[in-house]
Design an enzyme around this catalytic site. Structure first.
Site, mmCIF file in Angstrom:
data_model
loop_
_atom_site.group_PDB
_atom_site.id
_atom_site.type_symbol
_atom_site.label_atom_id
_atom_site.label_comp_id
_atom_site.label_asym_id
_atom_site.label_seq_id
_atom_site.Cartn_x
_atom_site.Cartn_y
_atom_site.Cartn_z
ATOM 1 N N LYS A 153 0.823 -1.225 0.000
ATOM 2 C CA LYS A 153 0.000 0.000 0.000
ATOM 3 C C LYS A 153 0.848 1.262 0.000
ATOM 4 O O LYS A 153 0.470 2.269 -0.589
ATOM 5 C CB LYS A 153 -0.969 -0.007 1.194
ATOM 6 C CG LYS A 153 -2.064 -1.035 1.029
ATOM 7 C CD LYS A 153 -3.317 -0.724 1.809
ATOM 8 C CE LYS A 153 -4.434 -1.667 1.371
ATOM 9 N NZ LYS A 153 -5.656 -1.541 2.108
ATOM 10 N N LYS A 207 -5.071 -8.700 -7.044
ATOM 11 C CA LYS A 207 -6.256 -8.859 -6.202
ATOM 12 C C LYS A 207 -7.385 -7.906 -6.634
ATOM 13 O O LYS A 207 -7.109 -6.757 -6.983
ATOM 14 C CB LYS A 207 -5.827 -8.528 -4.761
ATOM 15 C CG LYS A 207 -6.831 -8.843 -3.697
ATOM 16 C CD LYS A 207 -6.307 -8.438 -2.318
ATOM 17 C CE LYS A 207 -6.669 -7.027 -1.982
ATOM 18 N NZ LYS A 207 -6.819 -6.714 -0.568
ATOM 19 N N LYS A 263 -10.771 -2.379 -3.968
ATOM 20 C CA LYS A 263 -11.602 -1.159 -3.987
ATOM 21 C C LYS A 263 -10.885 -0.014 -4.672
ATOM 22 O O LYS A 263 -11.496 0.853 -5.281
ATOM 23 C CB LYS A 263 -11.861 -0.697 -2.551
ATOM 24 C CG LYS A 263 -12.670 -1.617 -1.703
ATOM 25 C CD LYS A 263 -12.533 -1.141 -0.258
ATOM 26 C CE LYS A 263 -13.263 -2.028 0.701
ATOM 27 N NZ LYS A 263 -12.787 -1.854 2.079
HETATM 28 N N1 AQP Z 1 -9.969 -9.661 -3.548
HETATM 29 C C1 AQP Z 1 -10.316 -10.177 -2.385
HETATM 30 N N2 AQP Z 1 -10.556 -11.500 -2.268
HETATM 31 C C2 AQP Z 1 -10.926 -12.047 -1.088
HETATM 32 N N3 AQP Z 1 -11.102 -11.319 0.051
HETATM 33 C C3 AQP Z 1 -10.875 -9.992 -0.026
HETATM 34 N N4 AQP Z 1 -10.952 -9.005 0.896
HETATM 35 C C4 AQP Z 1 -10.631 -7.828 0.316
HETATM 36 N N5 AQP Z 1 -10.331 -8.008 -0.975
HETATM 37 C C5 AQP Z 1 -10.481 -9.345 -1.219
HETATM 38 C C6 AQP Z 1 -11.346 -9.222 2.285
HETATM 39 O O1 AQP Z 1 -12.412 -8.341 2.580
HETATM 40 C C7 AQP Z 1 -12.342 -7.990 3.964
HETATM 41 C C8 AQP Z 1 -12.509 -6.519 4.108
HETATM 42 O O2 AQP Z 1 -11.462 -5.858 3.458
HETATM 43 P P1 AQP Z 1 -11.057 -4.397 3.921
HETATM 44 O O3 AQP Z 1 -12.244 -3.557 3.937
HETATM 45 O O4 AQP Z 1 -10.294 -4.467 5.156
HETATM 46 O O5 AQP Z 1 -10.198 -3.837 2.814
HETATM 47 P P2 AQP Z 1 -9.059 -4.319 1.955
HETATM 48 O O6 AQP Z 1 -8.549 -5.688 2.199
HETATM 49 O O7 AQP Z 1 -8.051 -3.268 2.038
HETATM 50 O O8 AQP Z 1 -9.901 -4.300 0.619
HETATM 51 P P3 AQP Z 1 -9.383 -3.902 -0.749
HETATM 52 O O9 AQP Z 1 -10.494 -3.999 -1.709
HETATM 53 O O10 AQP Z 1 -8.189 -4.700 -1.066
HETATM 54 O O11 AQP Z 1 -9.020 -2.387 -0.590
HETATM 55 P P4 AQP Z 1 -7.767 -1.644 -1.130
HETATM 56 O O12 AQP Z 1 -8.100 -1.315 -2.519
HETATM 57 O O13 AQP Z 1 -7.687 -0.446 -0.246
HETATM 58 O O14 AQP Z 1 -6.604 -2.576 -1.006
HETATM 59 C C9 AQP Z 1 -11.012 -8.499 4.496
HETATM 60 O O15 AQP Z 1 -11.234 -9.661 5.260
HETATM 61 C C10 AQP Z 1 -10.241 -8.829 3.258
HETATM 62 O O16 AQP Z 1 -9.359 -9.915 3.475
#
Ligand code: AQP
Length: 333
Positions: free
Chosen positions: A114, A198, A201
């Site tokens: 990140k 992956k 968001k």
């Molecule tokens: N691609 C994914 N596949 C499976 N699980 C996923 N999670 C996130 N992306 C995937 C799971 O969703 C839960 C909540 O995630 P979060 O809100 O903590 O955010 P994150 O992991 O930072 O989500 P993003 O989409 O990956 O955001 P950015 O773009 O900011 O990096 C967690 O349990 C996570 O494992």
């Protein structure tokens, strides 16, 4: 055996199919087991580790809560609240930050991903994020934490912090070492544009993900345009594993249909790509579009959502503040 479940989702907008299949669907299944105590948190303190617009953050907190409810979480069965309303989380994080070691945090791959190349400019909050996550979990004596694959390392850190605290303060089993609950299969949903990245968001391309607020046409179009290769549909798993984009789409289909991958391979072998993509779109429209409709309905009643968060926070506060007080006693305050 009854489990104490804690998990959270960041209110950073664009909640997607990866969040649903990797985490939220599991939250709902765990809630169905009557003996479980389930606590689900909109982790807004985590969200501000990256700059947020205050108005958008406010909207996203409600939207994430609406996603929880629309996916099947029930405030009568689970505690649903947002993190910033329970100040014990931040207090616990400070204390646990004095237990955690720099070397442990330096190993966290999510920070490296990140923060990217410009890590000097990343917030300190982004660096110490896993300590806040440890506080979230440990304050509730959670025994199990349903998360996607990407959070496994943070869970290991939580266990290390619990172990060190218990040993430093001669308090065996005082902080409970939680187990991650990661979906056996399809635990990492990948981008529709790149099977090695992956689904996320923050991906600038909306085409890379199915948002939980997408309408029917958006879902169908995104699947139609999802990247695939030019081979024929596989008739065995080892062929599929060599094809990241198709492997991801087969994983999504299997997960949404609650069936194993071999069954999906059998179902489509010898068929055309368009047959598979049509079936995948139909399955997503059937399972995801009703969630999208319900989210939009719930978002029209902000007061209802705010009341759920307020009532959840009051229940959460009772549990978390008691644990913080117990922690304070152990360390001599
Ligand atoms: N691609 C994914 N596949 C499976 N699980 C996923 N999670 C996130 N992306 C995937 C799971 O969703 C839960 C909540 O995630 P979060 O809100 O903590 O955010 P994150 O992991 O930072 O989500 P993003 O989409 O990956 O955001 P950015 O773009 O900011 O990096 C967690 O349990 C996570 O494992």
């Amino acid at each position: 055996m009854s489990k104490k479940i804690f998990s959270g989702v960041q209110p950073t907008g664009n909640l997607h199919l990866g969040n649903y299949l990797g985490a939220i669907k599991n939250f709902v299944n765990l809630q169905k087991e009557k003996e479980n105590i389930c606590i689900y948190c909109v982790v807004d303190l985590h969200a501000i580790t990256i700059k947020q617009d205050p108005e958008i953050l406010k909207k996203n907190i409600r939207e994430t809560t609406a996603v929880f409810l629309a996916s099947g979480l029930d405030p009568k069965k689970s505690i649903i609240f947002n993190q910033s309303m329970v100040s014990s989380h931040a207090e616990g994080a400070w204390i646990l930050g004095c237990v955690a070691r720099m070397g442990w945090l330096n190993r966290m791959t999510q920070f490296k991903e990140k923060a990217g190349k410009d890590k000097e400019k990343a917030s300190v909050g982004l660096y110490i994020y896993p300590i806040l996550m440890a506080s979230d979990i440990l304050l509730y004596d959670a025994t199990h934490v349903p998360v996607g694959e990407d959070q496994k390392q943070h869970l290991e850190l939580t266990r290390d912090i619990a172990q060190k605290f218990n040993s430093d303060f001669n308090a065996p089993n005082f902080l409970i070492e939680p187990e991650p609950l990661i979906q056996q299969n399809f635990s990492r949903i990948m981008s529709l544009k790149d099977g090695k990245k992956k689904m996320s968001k923050s991906d600038p391309s909306d085409q890379s993900r199915i948002n939980l607020t997408d309408n029917k046409d958006q879902i169908v179009n995104k699947i139609k345009k999802a990247k695939t290769d030019s081979g024929i549909l596989p008739d065995n798993d080892s062929d599929l594993q060599k094809r990241p984009e198709l492997n991801n789409l087969y994983g999504i289909f299997s997960s949404i249909q609650d069936q194993n991958l071999d069954l999906t391979i059998d179902e489509f072998k010898g068929k055309n790509f368009s047959d598979f993509k049509n079936s995948l779109s139909d399955a997503l429209v059937e399972k995801i579009y009703p969630i999208s409709l319900e989210i939009n309905k719930l978002l029209k009643d902000e007061r209802y959502i705010d009341e759920i968060l307020l009532s959840g926070a009051s229940k959460a506060e009772k549990i978390a503040s008691k644990k913080v007080n117990d922690i304070k006693k152990k360390i001599g305050f």
